[in-house]
Motif scaffolding. Structure first.
Motif, PDB file in Angstrom:
ATOM      1  N   UNK A 326       0.817  -1.222   0.000  1.00  0.00           N
ATOM      2  CA  UNK A 326       0.000   0.000   0.000  1.00  0.00           C
ATOM      3  C   UNK A 326       0.849   1.269   0.000  1.00  0.00           C
ATOM      4  N   UNK A 327       2.050   1.216   0.571  1.00  0.00           N
ATOM      5  CA  UNK A 327       2.874   2.434   0.585  1.00  0.00           C
ATOM      6  C   UNK A 327       3.308   2.787  -0.841  1.00  0.00           C
ATOM      7  N   UNK A 328       3.798   1.802  -1.590  1.00  0.00           N
ATOM      8  CA  UNK A 328       4.218   2.116  -2.963  1.00  0.00           C
ATOM      9  C   UNK A 328       2.996   2.544  -3.780  1.00  0.00           C
ATOM     10  N   UNK A 329       1.850   1.881  -3.543  1.00  0.00           N
ATOM     11  CA  UNK A 329       0.638   2.305  -4.257  1.00  0.00           C
ATOM     12  C   UNK A 329       0.323   3.776  -3.959  1.00  0.00           C
ATOM     13  N   UNK A 330       0.476   4.163  -2.696  1.00  0.00           N
ATOM     14  CA  UNK A 330       0.164   5.552  -2.305  1.00  0.00           C
ATOM     15  C   UNK A 330       1.112   6.542  -2.995  1.00  0.00           C
ATOM     16  N   UNK A 331       2.414   6.234  -3.006  1.00  0.00           N
ATOM     17  CA  UNK A 331       3.361   7.153  -3.653  1.00  0.00           C
ATOM     18  C   UNK A 331       3.048   7.300  -5.144  1.00  0.00           C
ATOM     19  N   UNK A 332       2.760   6.177  -5.798  1.00  0.00           N
ATOM     20  CA  UNK A 332       2.531   6.241  -7.238  1.00  0.00           C
ATOM     21  C   UNK A 332       1.189   6.933  -7.517  1.00  0.00           C
ATOM     22  N   UNK A 333       0.209   6.660  -6.668  1.00  0.00           N
ATOM     23  CA  UNK A 333      -1.082   7.352  -6.796  1.00  0.00           C
ATOM     24  C   UNK A 333      -0.880   8.874  -6.777  1.00  0.00           C
ATOM     25  N   UNK A 334      -0.112   9.343  -5.768  1.00  0.00           N
ATOM     26  CA  UNK A 334       0.123  10.790  -5.658  1.00  0.00           C
ATOM     27  C   UNK A 334       0.850  11.304  -6.905  1.00  0.00           C
ATOM     28  N   UNK A 335       1.828  10.541  -7.350  1.00  0.00           N
ATOM     29  CA  UNK A 335       2.621  10.948  -8.515  1.00  0.00           C
ATOM     30  C   UNK A 335       1.763  11.049  -9.772  1.00  0.00           C
ATOM     31  N   UNK A 336       0.917  10.056  -9.993  1.00  0.00           N
ATOM     32  CA  UNK A 336       0.058  10.068 -11.190  1.00  0.00           C
ATOM     33  C   UNK A 336      -0.879  11.275 -11.155  1.00  0.00           C
ATOM     34  N   UNK A 337      -1.377  11.578  -9.979  1.00  0.00           N
ATOM     35  CA  UNK A 337      -2.262  12.740  -9.820  1.00  0.00           C
ATOM     36  C   UNK A 337      -1.529  14.036 -10.181  1.00  0.00           C
ATOM     37  N   UNK A 338      -0.251  14.159  -9.724  1.00  0.00           N
ATOM     38  CA  UNK A 338       0.511  15.374 -10.020  1.00  0.00           C
ATOM     39  C   UNK A 338       0.561  15.654 -11.517  1.00  0.00           C
ATOM     40  N   UNK A 339       0.632  14.587 -12.313  1.00  0.00           N
ATOM     41  CA  UNK A 339       0.801  14.766 -13.764  1.00  0.00           C
ATOM     42  C   UNK A 339      -0.536  14.690 -14.511  1.00  0.00           C
ATOM     43  N   UNK A 340      -1.626  14.586 -13.766  1.00  0.00           N
ATOM     44  CA  UNK A 340      -2.950  14.570 -14.398  1.00  0.00           C
ATOM     45  C   UNK A 340      -3.369  13.216 -14.954  1.00  0.00           C
TER      46      UNK A 340
END
Ligand code: GLC
Length: 388
Positions: A326-340
């Motif tokens: 879940x931690x890696x999922x959370x980081x990637x989730x945030x990252x994908x959001x940053x780029x739209x």
């Protein structure tokens, strides 16, 4: 979260899992604070306060604190000291502290943590970057938070497929070397010195948030200093890690590339270190690729076409060799959001919720079957609250 909460004198903290991880852990507590910021601000603050109590003189915050007296003798790992470990983990404190502040605007709380946070970030710059290249180096795989990721197979002299016991034995041997080197990078750089991608991306993001905190506290020079440091690390990541559009971890003085495809490919999205074009290529070629990272339940921590990929996980312990965390999922989730990339972010959020509904709060999940693996009642699964 409540079942796993413990007190030690006046301190409150949350165990990652009572059966498997009966201590306080550094980045887990930061994730706990982010989760708790959604429903219990006071306890969220306590979680971070407990973390800084055992900060070292050189600013390091240890990755494990043993609050129960008997735990010092119980632990299997010899850190050369009592009460804490002697290594650290990715620094998520400023992000977690700011998240709490964003809910209740409690400046006094930020002020309380400001000095310890500055000292912690300075520890990375002073002690983990001996040649001033602006990159954090780690002296033991456990400092990445991904203890047995295949990114560390080369430094541990391990084949892509091996047993958990072999991996653990090699990491214990490395702790022995750490002890001989007194946990100093200047000595460890001759044995194991990985400039890893996620910890550096996390460092960049946390320096930026520390800069925000300095501004809130009216400290303009600190705000500027921390912002400059963040950009220097981001630039060094591009200079030393980027190869054919992907950032890879490196080992040793000569930045020997470690070209194994893990979720770390996506970690720079979290701190917006890839250009929009690079992000698009990474997402199209790797994230959305059914041969690599587009598993039934995203996101496998290792690409499915890597020889190290192990969807079921080791039978006896944590496994960062393909299972979903879940931690890696959370980081990637945030990252994908940053780029739209909202669709991709939603896919991760949905997969995360689905995994918890299907298999409960487990440490890791099989990316093909969704089965849970490793520790039970594992708290950072609560990060799903933050993926909406
Ligand atoms: C495992 C994980 C590490 C985590 C710890 C406690 O060692 O690899 O990231 O901090 O468990 O949950």
């Amino acid at each position: 979260m409540e079942n796993n909460r413990r007190t030690a004198g006046k301190l409150h903290y949350t165990l990652p899992s009572p059966d498997s991880y009966p201590y306080q852990w550094l980045w887990d507590s930061c994730f706990h604070a982010i989760i708790l910021s959604h429903f219990d601000l006071e306890i969220a603050k306590e979680e971070l306060r407990a973390l800084v109590v055992r900060q070292f003189k050189n600013g390091m915050i240890p990755h494990m604190s043993y609050w129960e007296p008997h735990q010092d003798t119980f632990t299997r790992i010899q850190w050369g000291k009592r009460h804490t470990s002697s290594i650290t983990q990715p620094p998520m404190l400023p992000v977690a502290a700011l998240r709490i502040y964003q809910v209740d605007s409690d400046k006094a709380f930020l002020k309380e943590l400001f000095e310890p946070m500055k000292r912690f970030m300075d520890f990375f710059l002073n002690e983990r970057d001996p040649h001033h290249h602006n990159l954090v180096g780690i002296i033991n795989p456990d400092e990445s938070g991904e203890d047995n990721s295949p990114r560390f197979d080369t430094v541990l002299h391990l084949a892509p497929q091996h047993r958990w016991e072999e991996n653990f034995k090699r990491r214990l041997e490395l702790v022995e070397q750490n002890r001989i080197c007194k946990f100093q990078t200047a000595c460890m750089e001759n044995f194991s010195w990985v400039r890893d991608v996620p910890i550096n991306a996390i460092f960049v993001e946390n320096l930026r948030r520390l800069s925000d905190i300095a501004l809130i506290l009216g400290d303009q020079p600190q705000a500027e200093l921390r912002a400059q440091q963040a950009e220097a690390v981001a630039a060094a990541m591009r200079r030393y890690m980027l190869h054919d559009g992907i950032m890879y971890a490196t080992n040793g003085h000569n930045y020997h590339r470690i070209p194994v495809k893990t979720w770390a490919l996506f970690a720079p999205l979290y701190a917006q270190i890839y250009t929009p074009d690079e992000a698009r290529d990474i997402i199209n070629k790797h994230f959305n690729n059914p041969k690599e990272f587009k598993s039934i339940y995203q996101l496998p921590t290792v690409a499915m076409d890597e020889p190290a990929f192990n969807p079921a996980g080791f039978a006896s312990g944590p496994d960062w060799r393909g299972t979903v965390w879940m931690a890696s999922n959370w980081f990637v989730y945030q990252g994908l959001k940053h780029y739209g990339y909202d669709d991709e972010a939603s896919a991760i959020a949905e997969a995360s919720r689905h995994l918890i509904k299907k298999s409960g709060f487990r440490e890791q999940y099989n990316p093909l079957s969704g089965e849970g693996n490793g520790a039970h009642n594992f708290t950072w699964g609560g990060l799903v609250l933050d993926m909406i």
